[in-house]
Motif scaffolding. Structure first.
Motif, mmCIF file in Angstrom:
data_model
loop_
_atom_site.group_PDB
_atom_site.id
_atom_site.type_symbol
_atom_site.label_atom_id
_atom_site.label_comp_id
_atom_site.label_asym_id
_atom_site.label_seq_id
_atom_site.Cartn_x
_atom_site.Cartn_y
_atom_site.Cartn_z
ATOM 1 N N TYR A 63 -3.757 4.391 5.534
ATOM 2 C CA TYR A 63 -2.269 3.321 5.596
ATOM 3 C C TYR A 63 -3.434 1.821 6.148
ATOM 4 N N PRO A 64 -3.059 0.816 5.318
ATOM 5 C CA PRO A 64 -3.937 -0.522 6.619
ATOM 6 C C PRO A 64 -3.641 -0.527 7.922
ATOM 7 N N GLU A 65 -2.665 0.267 8.218
ATOM 8 C CA GLU A 65 -2.222 0.023 9.827
ATOM 9 C C GLU A 65 -2.677 0.616 11.004
ATOM 10 N N ILE A 76 -12.288 -2.906 -4.225
ATOM 11 C CA ILE A 76 -10.737 -3.275 -4.481
ATOM 12 C C ILE A 76 -10.231 -2.797 -6.976
ATOM 13 N N PHE A 77 -9.116 -1.559 -6.276
ATOM 14 C CA PHE A 77 -8.543 -1.406 -7.744
ATOM 15 C C PHE A 77 -6.989 -1.827 -7.472
ATOM 16 N N LYS A 78 -6.032 -2.557 -7.229
ATOM 17 C CA LYS A 78 -4.965 -2.814 -7.576
ATOM 18 C C LYS A 78 -4.036 -3.337 -9.149
ATOM 19 N N LYS A 79 -3.344 -3.139 -8.655
ATOM 20 C CA LYS A 79 -2.117 -3.196 -10.202
ATOM 21 C C LYS A 79 -2.215 -4.301 -10.381
ATOM 22 N N GLN A 80 -3.100 -5.884 -10.986
ATOM 23 C CA GLN A 80 -2.906 -7.437 -10.472
ATOM 24 C C GLN A 80 -1.112 -7.361 -10.354
ATOM 25 N N MET A 81 -0.055 -7.161 -10.715
ATOM 26 C CA MET A 81 0.834 -7.145 -10.239
ATOM 27 C C MET A 81 1.124 -6.649 -8.377
ATOM 28 N N GLN A 82 0.500 -5.982 -8.288
ATOM 29 C CA GLN A 82 1.094 -5.452 -6.747
ATOM 30 C C GLN A 82 -0.487 -5.961 -5.497
ATOM 31 N N LEU A 87 -3.474 -7.303 -0.399
ATOM 32 C CA LEU A 87 -3.574 -8.685 -0.197
ATOM 33 C C LEU A 87 -3.974 -8.608 1.437
ATOM 34 N N LYS A 88 -1.904 -9.158 1.129
ATOM 35 C CA LYS A 88 -1.557 -9.829 2.082
ATOM 36 C C LYS A 88 -1.129 -8.580 4.199
ATOM 37 N N ARG A 89 -0.833 -7.359 3.713
ATOM 38 C CA ARG A 89 -0.763 -6.452 4.247
ATOM 39 C C ARG A 89 -1.449 -5.906 5.233
ATOM 40 N N ASP A 90 -3.055 -5.740 4.339
ATOM 41 C CA ASP A 90 -4.619 -5.318 4.986
ATOM 42 C C ASP A 90 -5.219 -6.525 5.827
ATOM 43 N N VAL A 91 -4.291 -8.029 5.616
ATOM 44 C CA VAL A 91 -4.544 -8.937 5.985
ATOM 45 C C VAL A 91 -4.244 -9.491 7.743
ATOM 46 N N ALA A 92 -2.442 -8.624 7.276
ATOM 47 C CA ALA A 92 -1.984 -8.233 8.694
ATOM 48 C C ALA A 92 -2.099 -7.223 9.559
ATOM 49 N N ALA A 93 -3.137 -6.501 9.076
ATOM 50 C CA ALA A 93 -3.646 -5.317 9.831
ATOM 51 C C ALA A 93 -4.894 -5.825 10.044
ATOM 52 N N ILE A 115 -8.499 -12.765 -4.337
ATOM 53 C CA ILE A 115 -9.639 -12.232 -3.043
ATOM 54 C C ILE A 115 -10.166 -13.346 -2.445
ATOM 55 N N ALA A 116 -9.963 -14.964 -3.589
ATOM 56 C CA ALA A 116 -10.756 -15.766 -2.924
ATOM 57 C C ALA A 116 -10.462 -16.377 -1.503
ATOM 58 N N LYS A 117 -9.081 -16.190 -1.930
ATOM 59 C CA LYS A 117 -8.046 -16.981 -0.148
ATOM 60 C C LYS A 117 -8.943 -15.978 0.537
#
Length: 319
Positions: A63-65, A76-82, A87-93, A115-117
């Protein structure tokens, strides 16, 4: 190089396992609890190729945390809507660093802006993959197509000639039998895959058929031509040059559908499991480009409504 896979789904497993089998260190990051826990329970991911030779491939999944590693490259392979929430969760981790590169070959369009954010533009590599893979359940994947038939394109988000890092990543992918081909223009490269998917993925989903069944209908070339002409007209108005000519794209619909005749496209895999599809990021994205440049892609807009109607109607067909 060391690789980290964000999104242990069909394509995440495909890239990660093939890189690992070629000798590279790979870690997997996922947030789907049944998937992560099944991996840990059975000691790896269950992998088959064309329904044959299924085996457990040991992998490291987190898990990211709980992740403490530091890959050189994220894939990165996620569904577009997810993706945005992932990414927010990964950054928080705290798993991203400024020195890392990132590669993605997701379906549809819109992901590179997200992703560019979090990554510098010159650290982003864009990809498309003509690689069919099925996720049949948590920790259960099927690689479709014979070994050596994988084909993908890769480009830099900033364009131009490949940097030394890009060359190294392509060499790693080549060593892993992913068969990368470099393209200098990421937008034309990515839109080429979107346009292909807007025919095959969407129509196979609407009629709930495999690609080989779909191509048996003699009217497919005419249907493909109608959708492709609208897409090419929209892209030309937007100044986007696709990798293939119109005829080459129509021919590829036939060729690839025959090559992956037993494959259900990823959009159908989502639809069949009552998950939202990515049609807004495929046909809908083409229609959006058209509207932005004073051109109405009437067929694509109609198809988007049809797919969403089918999604909505599932509530009336529950057993």
């Amino acid at each position: 190089m060391k690789y980290g896979i964000i999104g242990a789904g069909a394509m995440g497993y495909r890239y990660g396992v093939m890189l690992q089998e070629a000798g590279f260190t790979v870690d997997f990051i996922d947030t789907w609890e049944p998937n992560v826990e099944k991996i840990r329970e059975q000691g790896g991911v269950s992998v088959a190729r064309d329904h044959q030779n299924r085996q457990i491939v040991p992998i490291n999944i987190y898990y990211p945390e709980e992740y403490q590693g530091h890959p050189d490259v994220w894939i990165i392979f996620k569904k577009q809507m997810q993706l945005a929430e992932e990414l927010k969760r990964d950054v928080a981790a705290g798993i991203f660093s400024a020195d890392q590169y990132v590669f993605s070959a997701m379906n549809g369009m819109g992901h590179f802006e997200k992703i560019a954010k979090y990554f510098a533009p010159d650290h982003i590599l864009c990809g498309t993959a003509m690689i069919a893979t099925r996720l049949d359940g948590p920790a259960n994947v099927d690689f479709m197509g014979a070994k050596g038939t994988e084909e993908m394109h890769i480009s830099q988000y900033v364009g131009g000639e490949p940097t030394e890092v890009s060359k190294q990543i392509m060499a790693d992918f080549k060593q892993s039998a992913l068969n990368p081909i470099y393209a200098p223009d990421y937008l034309g490269m990515c839109m080429s895959k979107v346009v292909f998917n807007a025919v095959v993925n969407t129509l196979c989903t609407m009629f709930e058929v495999q690609m080989g069944q779909f191509i048996e209908y003699e009217g497919v070339p005419a249907m493909a031509t109608q959708l492709l002409n609208e897409a090419y007209d929209a892209c030309e108005r937007a100044g986007i040059k696709l990798l293939q000519t119109r005829k080459e794209m129509i021919d590829s619909v036939t060729t690839i559908s025959h090559a992956y005749k037993y494959h259900y496209p990823s959009m159908y895999q989502d639809f069949s499991k009552n998950r939202p599809t990515e049609v807004d990021y495929i046909n809908g994205y083409i229609a959006k480009i058209g509207r932005k440049h004073d051109y109405i892609c009437r067929t694509h807009e109609f198809v988007v409504h049809e797919v969403h109607l089918a999604e909505k109607m599932r509530q009336f067909h529950q057993c």
